[in-house]
Design a protein around this motif. Structure first.
Motif, PDB file in Angstrom:
ATOM      1  N   LEU A 101       0.650  -1.229  -0.438  1.00 12.19           N
ATOM      2  CA  LEU A 101       0.177  -0.304   0.291  1.00 12.19           C
ATOM      3  C   LEU A 101       0.861   1.287  -0.163  1.00 12.19           C
ATOM      4  CD1 LEU A 101      -3.165   1.418   0.956  1.00 12.19           C
ATOM      5  CD2 LEU A 101      -2.368   1.207   2.319  1.00 12.19           C
ATOM      6  N   ASN A 104       5.715   2.796  -3.875  1.00 12.78           N
ATOM      7  CA  ASN A 104       5.708   4.035  -5.373  1.00 12.78           C
ATOM      8  C   ASN A 104       5.070   3.537  -6.395  1.00 12.78           C
ATOM      9  OD1 ASN A 104       5.620   6.497  -3.375  1.00 12.78           O
ATOM     10  ND2 ASN A 104       7.410   6.772  -3.249  1.00 12.78           N
ATOM     11  N   ALA A 107       3.027   5.858  -9.560  1.00 16.04           N
ATOM     12  CA  ALA A 107       2.965   6.469  -8.668  1.00 16.04           C
ATOM     13  C   ALA A 107       2.625   7.645 -10.194  1.00 16.04           C
ATOM     14  CB  ALA A 107       4.341   7.053  -7.953  1.00 16.04           C
ATOM     15  N   MET A 110      -1.391   7.092 -11.158  1.00 18.35           N
ATOM     16  CA  MET A 110      -2.114   6.780  -9.586  1.00 18.35           C
ATOM     17  C   MET A 110      -3.243   6.999  -8.724  1.00 18.35           C
ATOM     18  SD  MET A 110      -2.219   3.356  -9.055  1.00 18.35           S
ATOM     19  CE  MET A 110      -1.998   2.294  -9.830  1.00 18.35           C
ATOM     20  N   ASN A 112      -4.776   7.704  -5.604  1.00 21.77           N
ATOM     21  CA  ASN A 112      -4.574   6.641  -4.658  1.00 21.77           C
ATOM     22  C   ASN A 112      -5.632   7.172  -3.182  1.00 21.77           C
ATOM     23  OD1 ASN A 112      -3.638   5.143  -1.862  1.00 21.77           O
ATOM     24  ND2 ASN A 112      -1.651   5.773  -2.000  1.00 21.77           N
ATOM     25  N   ARG A 115      -4.910   5.805   0.520  1.00 14.70           N
ATOM     26  CA  ARG A 115      -3.847   6.091   2.198  1.00 14.70           C
ATOM     27  C   ARG A 115      -4.736   7.219   2.623  1.00 14.70           C
ATOM     28  NH1 ARG A 115       1.906   6.568   2.012  1.00 14.70           N
ATOM     29  NH2 ARG A 115       1.511   7.021   3.666  1.00 14.70           N
ATOM     30  N   GLU A 422      -5.309  -1.702  -9.289  1.00 14.25           N
ATOM     31  CA  GLU A 422      -3.503  -1.533  -9.046  1.00 14.25           C
ATOM     32  C   GLU A 422      -3.531  -1.452 -11.023  1.00 14.25           C
ATOM     33  OE1 GLU A 422      -0.215  -3.040  -7.298  1.00 14.25           O
ATOM     34  OE2 GLU A 422      -0.508  -1.814  -5.984  1.00 14.25           O
ATOM     35  N   LYS A 427      -5.520   2.818  -6.670  1.00 14.88           N
ATOM     36  CA  LYS A 427      -4.789   2.320  -5.079  1.00 14.88           C
ATOM     37  C   LYS A 427      -5.988   1.823  -3.818  1.00 14.88           C
ATOM     38  CE  LYS A 427      -0.365   1.356  -4.554  1.00 14.88           C
ATOM     39  NZ  LYS A 427       0.994   1.720  -3.726  1.00 14.88           N
TER      40      LYS A 427
END
Length: 478
Positions: A101, A104, A107, A110, A112, A115, A422, A427
């Motif tokens: 998780l 990167n 990254a 992406m 996310n 988080r 993914e 994410k």
């Protein structure tokens, strides 16, 4: 024996009946809090709680600066189920999943949603950048800070604490490098390897890994998605096991988003007194309640110094500022020692900038905007879940913060789902990392800090479609 209904529940039921009977029509505004208080002879707080309950039950919606309005009734999403009690303390694992998780990978581009990061692009943070540039000219930023931390920011933290019912002196405050360090040094101050710590379940994966690193065992206590940790289950656990400390997030817990009532906070404190235990209170989301005044802390009820309160500006301002704090109570000397052998000093630049940000009035303006934005994000995500996820899906309905917990049909593996997402450059946080014993395999946590944006809404739609495809594949035995 049936539970006696609370006064606010009775009022909410009365208002609900009036809506069903057509006394209040869809789209019409309900009486104000003050009007309800007068008409039904209840307190302002009781009237507020009744309206919040109706909102949670999907009977009404709040319109900023206007009030509560009757909304078109949809079948509400059921709340996540309360997990079963884990019978014994366990050692924490799941580090590979957490590392995945945090990685990167992909990254660039992406999205996310996994988080716990607040909105970093809001215009109300611009003064922080200006203040950081101004403070960079101060030669004090090149020196060690004092061990307790920058006095200017400790004064502001003490002032902010008043809104949570907590009266503290700046000397009571110790600054840290984020809430992660605050929790870590607090645990180190009151435990030793092999000790048992009672925690909420599900609970923040960072805390899980902290317990692992310190050689501590987690005793997971079932936690309700709106009411917080089960005190009955906790009391049973305290009778059975040599618990050394209790760690809770009483206001807008991560990941469920539930909040303990003042009555339960006081009951928890009495339990700690009875068993002579310290409480570590994580209040990192306490300022992000959608309704004001913000919740009181357990610390505010404590007269013995047994509660250690931890918080930071990571969720209210920006994760990269890395300024947190501890109110250590009777454990001050031990906590200071743990800070010294860890980081020894908190970065002066960010502390000074935050102190000025608060003093100049920017902080409260920023919070007002974020509370409205996060509430709108919650509502937008819940609508997407209602529209695109399987009917069996359950969802939390937090009254603060920016985290949504989803319980998917039992055959859905959230690790596999995360891997599939993914491939779409999205994410998510799989549920297993929020448990020491590997529960919540069919659950996920989503971040709705920017939940009204098209990209986020499209990602949730796509997520629901993936869940349905997995169900179809499982049904066909693929």
């Amino acid at each position: 024996m049936l539970n006696k209904m609370k006064l606010y529940e009775i009022l909410a039921e009365t208002l609900q009946q009036r809506i069903e009977q057509g006394f209040y029509l869809v789209g019409t505004k309900l009486p104000s809090v003050r009007q309800l208080s007068t008409e039904h002879q209840v307190s302002i707080a009781t009237a507020q709680q009744a309206l919040w309950l109706l909102e949670q039950q999907n009977w009404v919606e709040v319109r900023p600066k206007s009030g509560f309005y009757v909304k078109v009734r949809k079948q509400p999403i059921q709340m996540p189920q309360v997990s079963r009690f884990t019978q014994y303390p366990v050692e924490v694992s799941q580090w590979p999943e957490v590392l995945q998780l945090l990685s990167n990978r992909f990254a660039d581009g992406m999205l996310n949603l996994g988080r716990g990061i607040c909105d970093l692009q809001t215009s109300t943070l611009k003064p922080v950048q200006r203040l950081l540039a101004d403070m960079a000219k101060d030669e004090r930023i090149l020196a060690y800070d004092t061990l307790p931390g920058c006095l200017e920011v400790r004064k502001q933290i003490a002032h902010l604490s008043l809104s949570s019912g907590t009266s503290v002196h700046p000397e009571d405050v110790i600054t840290t490098t984020g809430c992660q360090e605050a929790l870590s040094i607090s645990l180190k101050a009151i435990t030793k390897p092999g000790d048992v710590v009672a925690i909420e379940s599900p609970s923040f994966y960072g805390l899980m890994q902290m317990l692992n690193a310190l050689g501590l065992k987690a005793l997971e206590i079932p936690t309700h998605p709106t009411e917080g940790i089960s005190l009955d289950a906790l009391e049973l656990a305290l009778d059975q096991w040599p618990v050394r400390a209790i760690l809770v997030v009483p206001s807008f817990s991560n990941p469920l988003g539930g909040s303990m009532s003042d009555e339960n906070k006081q009951r928890l404190l009495k339990l700690a007194q009875t068993y002579d235990l310290p409480i570590i209170e994580d209040d990192i989301y306490g300022e992000l309640g959608y309704r004001q005044p913000r919740p009181k802390t357990i610390y505010s009820f404590d007269k013995e110094g047994r509660v250690i309160l931890c918080s930071s500006f990571s969720k209210t301002l920006a994760v990269g500022l890395r300024v947190g704090w501890v109110l250590p109570g009777r454990y001050r000397e031990r906590v200071l020692h743990m800070k010294y052998i860890g980081t020894a000093s908190t970065v002066m630049l960010t502390q000074m900038a935050i102190a000025q940000f608060i003093e100049q009035g920017y902080y409260e303006r920023h919070l007002r905007k974020m509370r409205l934005q996060y509430q709108a994000g919650r509502d937008a995500f819940v609508r997407q879940v209602q529209q695109y996820f399987p009917e069996e899906t359950r969802a939390s309905f937090p009254q603060g913060g920016f985290m949504l917990w989803l319980e998917l049909p039992s055959s859905v593996d959230s690790i596999v789902l995360a891997q599939r997402m993914e491939q779409h450059r999205v994410k998510i946080a799989p549920g297993g990392i929020f448990s020491a014993s590997g529960k919540y395999r069919n659950c996920i946590r989503l971040n709705y800090a920017r939940g009204t944006e098209a990209a986020a809404l499209e990602a949730v739609k796509l997520l629901g479609e993936e869940v349905k495809q997995m169900l179809t594949s499982n049904a066909n035995g693929k």
